[in-house]
Design a protein around this motif. Sequence first.
Motif, PDB file in Angstrom:
ATOM      1  N   CYS A   1      38.730  28.599  27.593  1.00 17.29           N
ATOM      2  CA  CYS A   1      39.693  29.469  28.298  1.00 17.29           C
ATOM      3  C   CYS A   1      40.952  29.664  27.461  1.00 17.29           C
ATOM      4  O   CYS A   1      41.464  30.782  27.345  1.00 17.29           O
ATOM      5  CB  CYS A   1      40.080  28.862  29.647  1.00 17.29           C
ATOM      6  SG  CYS A   1      38.788  29.026  30.869  1.00 17.29           S
ATOM      7  N   ARG A   2      41.450  28.576  26.889  1.00 20.75           N
ATOM      8  CA  ARG A   2      42.685  28.711  26.094  1.00 20.75           C
ATOM      9  C   ARG A   2      42.461  29.583  24.860  1.00 20.75           C
ATOM     10  O   ARG A   2      43.293  30.394  24.492  1.00 20.75           O
ATOM     11  CB  ARG A   2      43.175  27.333  25.650  1.00 20.75           C
ATOM     12  CG  ARG A   2      43.806  26.555  26.764  1.00 20.75           C
ATOM     13  CD  ARG A   2      45.224  26.195  26.455  1.00 20.75           C
ATOM     14  NE  ARG A   2      45.307  25.207  25.392  1.00 20.75           N
ATOM     15  CZ  ARG A   2      46.347  24.414  25.233  1.00 20.75           C
ATOM     16  NH1 ARG A   2      47.376  24.473  26.050  1.00 20.75           N
ATOM     17  NH2 ARG A   2      46.377  23.553  24.243  1.00 20.75           N
TER      18      ARG A   2
ATOM     19  N   GLU B   1      42.385  33.160  26.044  1.00 19.46           N
ATOM     20  CA  GLU B   1      43.702  33.638  26.449  1.00 19.46           C
ATOM     21  C   GLU B   1      44.628  33.815  25.244  1.00 19.46           C
ATOM     22  O   GLU B   1      45.299  34.832  25.109  1.00 19.46           O
ATOM     23  CB  GLU B   1      44.322  32.651  27.441  1.00 19.46           C
ATOM     24  CG  GLU B   1      45.596  33.185  28.055  1.00 19.46           C
ATOM     25  CD  GLU B   1      46.089  32.318  29.195  1.00 19.46           C
ATOM     26  OE1 GLU B   1      45.797  31.110  29.214  1.00 19.46           O
ATOM     27  OE2 GLU B   1      46.785  32.870  30.062  1.00 19.46           O
TER      28      GLU B   1
ATOM     29  N   LYS C   1      42.521  37.122  30.501  1.00 19.65           N
ATOM     30  CA  LYS C   1      42.739  36.063  31.497  1.00 19.65           C
ATOM     31  C   LYS C   1      41.389  35.571  32.012  1.00 19.65           C
ATOM     32  O   LYS C   1      40.782  36.166  32.912  1.00 19.65           O
ATOM     33  CB  LYS C   1      43.600  36.625  32.638  1.00 19.65           C
ATOM     34  CG  LYS C   1      44.050  35.600  33.639  1.00 19.65           C
ATOM     35  CD  LYS C   1      45.174  34.706  33.112  1.00 19.65           C
ATOM     36  CE  LYS C   1      45.244  33.414  33.936  1.00 19.65           C
ATOM     37  NZ  LYS C   1      45.963  32.331  33.354  1.00 19.65           N
ATOM     38  N   PRO C   2      40.892  34.482  31.423  1.00 24.67           N
ATOM     39  CA  PRO C   2      39.599  33.956  31.876  1.00 24.67           C
ATOM     40  C   PRO C   2      39.750  33.102  33.127  1.00 24.67           C
ATOM     41  O   PRO C   2      40.843  32.662  33.472  1.00 24.67           O
ATOM     42  CB  PRO C   2      39.165  33.088  30.702  1.00 24.67           C
ATOM     43  CG  PRO C   2      40.429  32.663  30.061  1.00 24.67           C
ATOM     44  CD  PRO C   2      41.473  33.698  30.338  1.00 24.67           C
ATOM     45  N   GLN C   3      38.629  32.859  33.761  1.00 26.53           N
ATOM     46  CA  GLN C   3      38.595  32.016  34.951  1.00 26.53           C
ATOM     47  C   GLN C   3      37.598  30.895  34.708  1.00 26.53           C
ATOM     48  O   GLN C   3      36.529  31.147  34.130  1.00 26.53           O
ATOM     49  CB  GLN C   3      38.075  32.874  36.090  1.00 26.53           C
ATOM     50  CG  GLN C   3      38.885  32.821  37.343  1.00 26.53           C
ATOM     51  CD  GLN C   3      38.022  33.271  38.500  1.00 26.53           C
ATOM     52  OE1 GLN C   3      37.158  34.141  38.335  1.00 26.53           O
ATOM     53  NE2 GLN C   3      38.237  32.676  39.642  1.00 26.53           N
ATOM     54  N   LEU C   4      37.945  29.702  35.140  1.00 24.57           N
ATOM     55  CA  LEU C   4      37.027  28.581  34.968  1.00 24.57           C
ATOM     56  C   LEU C   4      36.404  28.260  36.318  1.00 24.57           C
ATOM     57  O   LEU C   4      37.070  27.756  37.218  1.00 24.57           O
ATOM     58  CB  LEU C   4      37.789  27.367  34.425  1.00 24.57           C
ATOM     59  CG  LEU C   4      36.981  26.205  33.883  1.00 24.57           C
ATOM     60  CD1 LEU C   4      35.943  26.658  32.877  1.00 24.57           C
ATOM     61  CD2 LEU C   4      37.904  25.185  33.226  1.00 24.57           C
TER      62      LEU C   4
ATOM     63  N   VAL D   1      32.657  30.027  32.391  1.00 24.01           N
ATOM     64  CA  VAL D   1      33.884  30.768  32.081  1.00 24.01           C
ATOM     65  C   VAL D   1      33.592  32.241  32.370  1.00 24.01           C
ATOM     66  O   VAL D   1      32.620  32.815  31.851  1.00 24.01           O
ATOM     67  CB  VAL D   1      34.322  30.563  30.612  1.00 24.01           C
ATOM     68  CG1 VAL D   1      35.574  31.382  30.323  1.00 24.01           C
ATOM     69  CG2 VAL D   1      34.585  29.084  30.333  1.00 24.01           C
TER      70      VAL D   1
ATOM     71  N   ILE E   1      35.084  36.341  32.917  1.00 23.93           N
ATOM     72  CA  ILE E   1      36.151  37.335  32.757  1.00 23.93           C
ATOM     73  C   ILE E   1      35.786  38.475  33.703  1.00 23.93           C
ATOM     74  O   ILE E   1      34.662  38.996  33.647  1.00 23.93           O
ATOM     75  CB  ILE E   1      36.258  37.844  31.304  1.00 23.93           C
ATOM     76  CG1 ILE E   1      36.564  36.676  30.355  1.00 23.93           C
ATOM     77  CG2 ILE E   1      37.361  38.901  31.180  1.00 23.93           C
ATOM     78  CD1 ILE E   1      36.668  37.055  28.898  1.00 23.93           C
TER      79      ILE E   1
ATOM     80  N   TRP F   1      43.913  23.366  34.266  1.00 20.09           N
ATOM     81  CA  TRP F   1      42.649  23.658  34.947  1.00 20.09           C
ATOM     82  C   TRP F   1      42.916  24.492  36.205  1.00 20.09           C
ATOM     83  O   TRP F   1      42.274  25.509  36.446  1.00 20.09           O
ATOM     84  CB  TRP F   1      41.975  22.329  35.264  1.00 20.09           C
ATOM     85  CG  TRP F   1      40.640  22.423  35.934  1.00 20.09           C
ATOM     86  CD1 TRP F   1      39.820  23.511  35.998  1.00 20.09           C
ATOM     87  CD2 TRP F   1      39.974  21.376  36.619  1.00 20.09           C
ATOM     88  NE1 TRP F   1      38.674  23.184  36.693  1.00 20.09           N
ATOM     89  CE2 TRP F   1      38.753  21.887  37.081  1.00 20.09           C
ATOM     90  CE3 TRP F   1      40.280  20.043  36.885  1.00 20.09           C
ATOM     91  CZ2 TRP F   1      37.841  21.116  37.793  1.00 20.09           C
ATOM     92  CZ3 TRP F   1      39.371  19.274  37.592  1.00 20.09           C
ATOM     93  CH2 TRP F   1      38.171  19.800  38.035  1.00 20.09           C
TER      94      TRP F   1
ATOM     95  N   TYR G   1      43.527  28.068  35.668  1.00 24.14           N
ATOM     96  CA  TYR G   1      42.366  28.901  35.342  1.00 24.14           C
ATOM     97  C   TYR G   1      41.388  29.074  36.506  1.00 24.14           C
ATOM     98  O   TYR G   1      40.431  29.812  36.407  1.00 24.14           O
ATOM     99  CB  TYR G   1      41.596  28.337  34.138  1.00 24.14           C
ATOM    100  CG  TYR G   1      42.312  28.554  32.837  1.00 24.14           C
ATOM    101  CD1 TYR G   1      42.662  29.832  32.409  1.00 24.14           C
ATOM    102  CD2 TYR G   1      42.660  27.471  32.030  1.00 24.14           C
ATOM    103  CE1 TYR G   1      43.328  30.023  31.215  1.00 24.14           C
ATOM    104  CE2 TYR G   1      43.324  27.660  30.830  1.00 24.14           C
ATOM    105  CZ  TYR G   1      43.661  28.945  30.435  1.00 24.14           C
ATOM    106  OH  TYR G   1      44.322  29.133  29.249  1.00 24.14           O
ATOM    107  N   ASN G   2      41.606  28.318  37.605  1.00 25.89           N
ATOM    108  CA  ASN G   2      40.695  28.584  38.730  1.00 25.89           C
ATOM    109  C   ASN G   2      41.403  29.127  39.963  1.00 25.89           C
ATOM    110  O   ASN G   2      40.760  29.737  40.817  1.00 25.89           O
ATOM    111  CB  ASN G   2      39.820  27.362  39.060  1.00 25.89           C
ATOM    112  CG  ASN G   2      40.635  26.180  39.538  1.00 25.89           C
ATOM    113  OD1 ASN G   2      41.431  26.300  40.451  1.00 25.89           O
ATOM    114  ND2 ASN G   2      40.438  25.041  38.914  1.00 25.89           N
TER     115      ASN G   2
END
Length: 243
Positions: free
Chosen positions: A85-86, A89, A95-98, A104, A106, A189, A192-193
């Motif tokens: 994710c980092r 980004e 902007k990814p989502q975990l 992962v 997008i 974390w 990202y969620n």
Amino acid sequence: MHIGNKQLFLEQVTSTNDIAWHHASNAEHDGLMVVACEQTAGRGRRGDLWLSPPGSALYLSMLLHPDLAYRRPVMLTIWAGLGVCRMIERTLALKPQLKWPNDVLIQGKKVCGILVEQRQEWFVVGVGINVHVPIESFQHAGINQAGSLADFTQQPLNRLELLTHLQTEWNELFVMLTSGKNSQLLGLWHSYNGLIGQFVKLEARGKQLTGKLRLLSWDEITIESDDKLIALPPEVVTKVELS
Ligand code: BTN
């Protein structure tokens, strides 16, 4: 230990996880990274195949012999996902989502999957990132939820450059993990969620629960349902998503 202190680049393999396992048991190989152009039997979770066409994705595995406190698949999965994710980004300004436990996304499309395998004290953390996999490959395989990084960027992507950035992120985060900066990692974390405090649907031990997510950590997942707090070990939780 430095992630990627040794790297093996291969053209075609069954699975990069298989190759990494050949090097386990020798302490010198702690941190080894195996990277391949193509996998003929890429493994996904739950025994699924991981679509691995040549030259259009990153297929890699890290061999680790962590100290006792970090010998937890959940922890290593989150650590690896945060690194991805980092990287996304910071280098691609996306902007990814975990998504729990190891996807992962997008814009709702899965661009990366993580498979952690354990044999006694050794771990192989396998990561597959779709960089510019042709959409037809997914369609042909009947996978609708997958996407590639290049679907969301204007610029052409170089897999080796992405790999270098990934290595930097994983090393930084590994230092954070092993120097007790847990709250920093958990904060990252959560960013990202975006699920803390939200109403979620959670799947654990084959049952579905709904409620407000109160705590998401690698020691415990807690939801508030009908004014009751339900705490679960993360290992039994197979899904957490917005309700
Ligand atoms: C998932 O099902 O989401 C996990 C997919 C993990 C795929 C990667 S590709 C590199 C490494 N080698 C494998 O055989 N699997 C992992």
